[in-house]
Structures are given as structure tokens and as C-alpha cells.
Design an enzyme around this catalytic site. Structure first.
Site, PDB file in Angstrom:
ATOM      1  N   LYS A  39       0.818  -1.223   0.000  1.00 41.30           N
ATOM      2  CA  LYS A  39       0.000   0.000   0.000  1.00 41.30           C
ATOM      3  C   LYS A  39       0.848   1.268   0.000  1.00 41.30           C
ATOM      4  CE  LYS A  39      -0.645   0.365   5.011  1.00 41.30           C
ATOM      5  NZ  LYS A  39      -1.627   0.411   6.110  1.00 41.30           N
ATOM      6  N   LYS A  55      19.933   4.716  11.150  1.00 39.46           N
ATOM      7  CA  LYS A  55      21.395   4.576  11.108  1.00 39.46           C
ATOM      8  C   LYS A  55      22.042   5.781  10.420  1.00 39.46           C
ATOM      9  CE  LYS A  55      20.140   0.774  12.776  1.00 39.46           C
ATOM     10  NZ  LYS A  55      18.832   0.916  13.442  1.00 39.46           N
ATOM     11  N   THR A 142       2.503  -8.079   6.550  1.00 35.37           N
ATOM     12  CA  THR A 142       2.029  -6.700   6.690  1.00 35.37           C
ATOM     13  C   THR A 142       2.755  -5.915   7.784  1.00 35.37           C
ATOM     14  OG1 THR A 142       0.139  -7.700   7.851  1.00 35.37           O
ATOM     15  CG2 THR A 142      -0.230  -6.899   5.618  1.00 35.37           C
ATOM     16  N   GLY A 179      11.188   4.082  27.061  1.00 33.01           N
ATOM     17  CA  GLY A 179      11.585   2.770  26.553  1.00 33.01           C
ATOM     18  C   GLY A 179      13.084   2.720  26.308  1.00 33.01           C
ATOM     19  N   GLY A 181      14.798   0.057  25.114  1.00 28.26           N
ATOM     20  CA  GLY A 181      15.189  -1.003  24.185  1.00 28.26           C
ATOM     21  C   GLY A 181      15.969  -0.426  23.021  1.00 28.26           C
ATOM     22  N   ASP A 306       7.553  -8.955  11.055  1.00 27.42           N
ATOM     23  CA  ASP A 306       7.057  -8.409  12.318  1.00 27.42           C
ATOM     24  C   ASP A 306       5.622  -8.825  12.618  1.00 27.42           C
ATOM     25  OD1 ASP A 306       9.488  -7.156  12.431  1.00 27.42           O
ATOM     26  OD2 ASP A 306       8.718  -5.106  12.372  1.00 27.42           O
ATOM     27  N   HIS A 315      16.634  -8.483   9.038  1.00 26.09           N
ATOM     28  CA  HIS A 315      17.324  -9.659   8.491  1.00 26.09           C
ATOM     29  C   HIS A 315      16.611 -10.957   8.865  1.00 26.09           C
ATOM     30  CE1 HIS A 315      19.405  -8.095  12.085  1.00 26.09           C
ATOM     31  NE2 HIS A 315      19.722  -9.328  12.418  1.00 26.09           N
ATOM     32  N   HIS A 439      45.861  -7.462  12.629  1.00 29.72           N
ATOM     33  CA  HIS A 439      46.274  -6.495  13.649  1.00 29.72           C
ATOM     34  C   HIS A 439      46.706  -5.204  12.975  1.00 29.72           C
ATOM     35  CE1 HIS A 439      48.281  -4.941  17.252  1.00 29.72           C
ATOM     36  NE2 HIS A 439      49.310  -4.617  16.470  1.00 29.72           N
TER      37      HIS A 439
END
Length: 462
Positions: A39, A55, A142, A179, A181, A306, A315, A439
Site C-alpha cells: 500500500k 542509522k 504486513t 523505553g 530497548g 514483524d 534480516h 592487527h
């Protein structure tokens, strides 16, 4: 044609975010006739309102910090402030370039792309733009939207979600982040870099509470040093407008005031009113329930991303979408090991992990069967050069594999790829210790931690 009722697609996908478009691209690659319905814009939350724009803001904040702190590296620079319009221009150019590339990919794979708000009309069809799109299989993808708490209305003015924060036309003088998180600490970090006075409120005992407790404590220490305030262990009660801002009251009576309140208490699934329950799809609190192969209880319907109660990471959506496409194409598929998924919080410093926490390992294997080792970045040459602090913590089953890698420090998100291999290939510390790490690099710290765990530390004390 997509709107030709006689056309039956092999796969009809409702939602063009990470999970949906990954399934579309892989399905088409495997010869499936795919219709993708979205949509808004292909790419979904991650590309347009999540991973990518946040980011970009964090990187702009990093540049601001480097300008302020340049003199400690012998470079004389002047920090004159944040050009908010310029930051948005940079962010939007990143999004636009990726969006065009993704549109090109969808077209090149010959996916039938349909723009419109779709609704599941049966176990084998989706209605969109007045047409019924038929499919042998339907994939629900969705996604999610920012959620709030009971009685707390996100108005987009002074009480905002992450969606609003990404397009804010100013740097707020002060902000409360509700929050602690991933979303909350990332915005707190970016805003602090831009010059905002930030307070994070988290009802649980620690910031990034799903991470290993050691990582949380290291982040809290770093935030204190940066001047980011936080209140832990007490839950939100109410928020109200003041003359020129917002006042937040906690259940213990503590009050906090700021110009804006960012509600970052997580994201909820987009499933209401889309015909899922009417088609017989099993749900729980808005989430679509699936098995390890992303199959719902309806044989012709799968769900990913989700929308299902798995890790809310782009990912993960990619992996789940690919799994569904390959399963429908008849390939042998392996369920996602969610403990083996790399997790990164892109605040400053970064928090990265894969595998299980020390507490979880003790719960599974018994406290006497778990070994934990911490390697401090103070012994790492590149960390000294970058002036970053932090640790790499390894969790091992005694005399066995490394089952958790937990990292805090600059650029640790770039080290999580090797950490993922260590966990998923059930590597022994001695096996990783045999590998030669370049290194001086941040990556070398991961090798040094395994050298120490294997009983032969180099740049660390026994």
C-alpha cells in the site's frame, strides 16, 4: 495481467517490506509466478522508517561528535551546529538510492507489483483496488507500527513515535525517551550527539534488557559518561502537556519534563481489519501464529516478519521470506535458529550479540557447566586508536562450544558476522584461537577473547 480474474499466481504476497520482498525476489528467482501487493512503498518500515534512516541519523551524530572532539586527535575543527534540513537531505538520499535499486530488482525479477491496500478475502485470494488477486498460496507480511501504552496518545506534536522523530524539523532542546530497548537507546544516542538533553525511562532493571546483563551495564556506564540520563526499574504512569513541553509521571511519583516525549515501547503487528481471522488464520494478540516453517494453521497461508511473534529484525524477515519461497518451490529448507541471529543496537557505543546470555546458558545447562570470559577492549590497539571502551564477553558450555558472544564498543556491529559463524558452527574456543585475526583491528579483539578462553591469552592477563 494482475487484475485479470483468470490469472492465478503461484504466490500472492501481502506486504512489500523486508519479509515480503525477500519472498518475492527469491520466489521469482526459483520460477514462481509472484504478485507483490504493497500500500505504501516497497522496502517497508526498514528502508523508509526504520533501520536505514535511523542509522543515517546515528552516523550524522557520530560526525558531530567527531567534530566536537577532533582536537584530542590533533585535528583542529570547529563544530557550528546541526543543519537539520541537511541531515534529512543526506538521510533521504540514502533511502532514495536504495529504494530505486529495490524497485529495479523487483522489476528485473518480473514480479507483478501492485500498489494498493490489500485485504485477505479467502485462503487463496487478496482483494486490492477493487480486484481479486488469486494465488495458490498467500504470504502475509504486513509488518508492524509503533505502539503506545494504555492512556498514552501519540499525537505527533509533543508526544511522538519513531516515525515522527525521523522527520522532526528541529533538534529538540530536551527529550524524554520512554523505553530503553533498541529504538529508545538509538534515538537517545543520536539526539545526544545532536545536542539534546536526553532522559531515558525504562521500566525494567536495565537498558537493552534483552541483552546479557554485562552488556547492559557497560552501555549504562557509557551513557552516564556521555551525559545521557536514565531512570530504571519504575514504570510509566501518565504524560501531560505543560506550558511548553511534556511532563511524565512514573508510578513512584517521580516527574520528568522535556520539550518532547518519544514513545519507544516497541512495535505492534499490523493485522486488524485485514481479513485474517475471517479466513480462519489463528491469531494471538494481533500476531499471526506460525510453525517453524512459517506456516499458519491454514494450509495455503504463510506469514513472516514483524507480523509473527519472532525477532523484529529486518534480516529475520529476509530469512523467513526466503524460507517460505524455497519451501513453496520444493526445496529442502531449515528452520531459522533465532538464537543464532545476530543482533545489533547502533547507539554509541554499539551493542552486538549472537547466541544466548550467561543467565540463559545457566538455566539450560546448569550454573556449574557454564564458563564466561570477558576481554576488555583496553588491551586492543585499534580500540585505543579509536578511543573506545567496552568488552567482549564469551559464554561457553564447559569443555564445549561457545554459545554466546556479547560485545560492546565502537564498530562491534561489524564484528558480529564472525561471532555468528562461531555460534552457528558450534566452534570450540581452541578452534577460533587457531584463526589469525588482522592487527590492529577491532576484529582482533574477538580472536584475543577466544585465545584467552582457550587458555593461551596474548594481550590480556591470565
Amino acid at each position: 495481467m494482475a487484475n485479470d480474474a483468470s490469472t492465478v499466481f503461484d504466490l500472492v504476497i501481502l506486504g512489500g517490506g523486508s519479509g515480503g520482498y525477500a519472498a518475492a525476489l527469491r520466489g521469482a528467482q526459483l520460477g514462481l509466478d509472484v504478485a507483490l501487493i504493497e500500500k505504501d512503498k516497497v522496502g517497508g518500515t526498514c528502508l523508509h522508517r526504520g533501520c536505514i534512516p535511523t542509522k543515517a541519523l546515528l552516523h550524522a551524530g557520530e560526525i558531530a561528535d567527531q567534530a566536537r572532539e577532533s582536537e584530542q586527535f590533533g585535528v583542529k575543527a570547529t563544530f557550528e551546529g546541526i543543519d537539520v534540513a541537511g541531515v534529512h537531505k543526506y538521510k533521504d538520499e540514502v533511502i532514495s538510492g536504495l529504494y530505486k535499486g529495490l524497485q529495479g530488482l523487483v522489476a528485473s525479477r518480473k514480479v507483478t507489483y501492485i500498489e494498493g491496500a490489500g485485504r485477505l478475502s479467502s485462503p487463496t485470494s487478496v482483494d486490492v483496488n477493487g480486484q481479486r488477486i488469486q494465488g495458490r498460496h498467500v504470504l502475509l507480511a504486513t509488518g508492524s507500527v509503533p505502539k503506545s501504552l494504555p492512556g498514552l496518545e501519540i499525537d505527533g506534536n509533543r508526544i511522538i513515535s519513531s516515525d515522527h522523530a525521523l522527520v522532526l524539523d528541529r533538534v529538540p532542546k530536551s527529550a524524554i525517551v520512554l523505553g530503553g530497548g533498541v529504538i529508545g537507546v538509538e534515538f537517545a544516542s543520536a539526539w545526544k550527539s545532536f545536542g539534546t538533553d536526553v532522559t531515558v525511562i525504562e521500566g525494567l532493571k536495565h537498558l537493552v534488557p534483552v541483552e546479557d546483563e554485562n552488556s547492559s551495564k557497560l552501555l549504562e556506564r557509557a551513557f552516564r559518561k556521555r551525559g545521557i540520563k536514565f531512570n530504571l526499574g519504575t514504570f510509566f504512569q501518565k504524560a501531560e502537556y505543560t506550558q511548553d513541553g511534556v511532563k511524565v509521571t512514573l508510578v513512584d511519583g517521580k516527574e520528568f519534563e522535556a520539550e518532547v516525549l518519544l514513545v519507544a515501547v516497541g512495535r505492534g503487528p499490523v493485522s486488524q481489519g485485514l481479513g485474517y481471522e475471517e479466513a480462519g488464520v489463528a491469531m494471538d494478540r494481533g500476531y499471526v501464529l506460525v510453525d517453524e516453517y512459517m506456516r499458519t494453521n491454514v494450509p495455503t497461508v504463510s506469514a513472516v516478519g514483524d507480523l509473527v511473534p519472532t525477532l523484529q529484525l529486518a534480516h529475520v524477515g529476509f530469512a523467513e521470506g526466503i524460507l517460505v519461497a524455497e519451501r513453496l518451490a520444493g526445496l529442502k529448507v531449515v528452520p531459522v535458529d533465532y538464537d543464532g541471529v545476530p543482533r545489533v543496537t547502533y547507539c554509541h557505543p554499539e551493542v552486538a550479540s549472537v547466541g544466548i546470555t550467561e543467565a540463559k546458558a545457566k538455566e539450560i545447562y546448569g550454573a556449574d557447566k557454564v564458563v564466561a570470559l570477558k576481554y576488555n577492549l583496553a588491551g586492543n590497539g585499534k580500540s585505543k586508536i579509536l578511543k573506545t571502551a567496552g568488552e567482549i564477553k564469551l559464554v561457553q558450555v564447559k569443555d564445549g562450544a561457545v554459545v554466546g558472544v556479547h560485545m560492546v564498543g565502537d564498530r562491534m556491529g561489524e564484528q558480529v558476522g564472525e561471532a555468528q559463524l562461531i555460534y552457528n558452527w558450534e566452534a570450540l574456543p581452541a578452534e577460533v584461537a587457531q584463526l589469525i585475526h588482522a592487527h590492529p583491528t577491532q576484529n582482533e579483539a574477538l580472536g584475543e577473547a577466544h585465545l584467552a578462553l582457550a587458555g593461551k591469552p596474548l594481550h590480556s592477563h591470565d
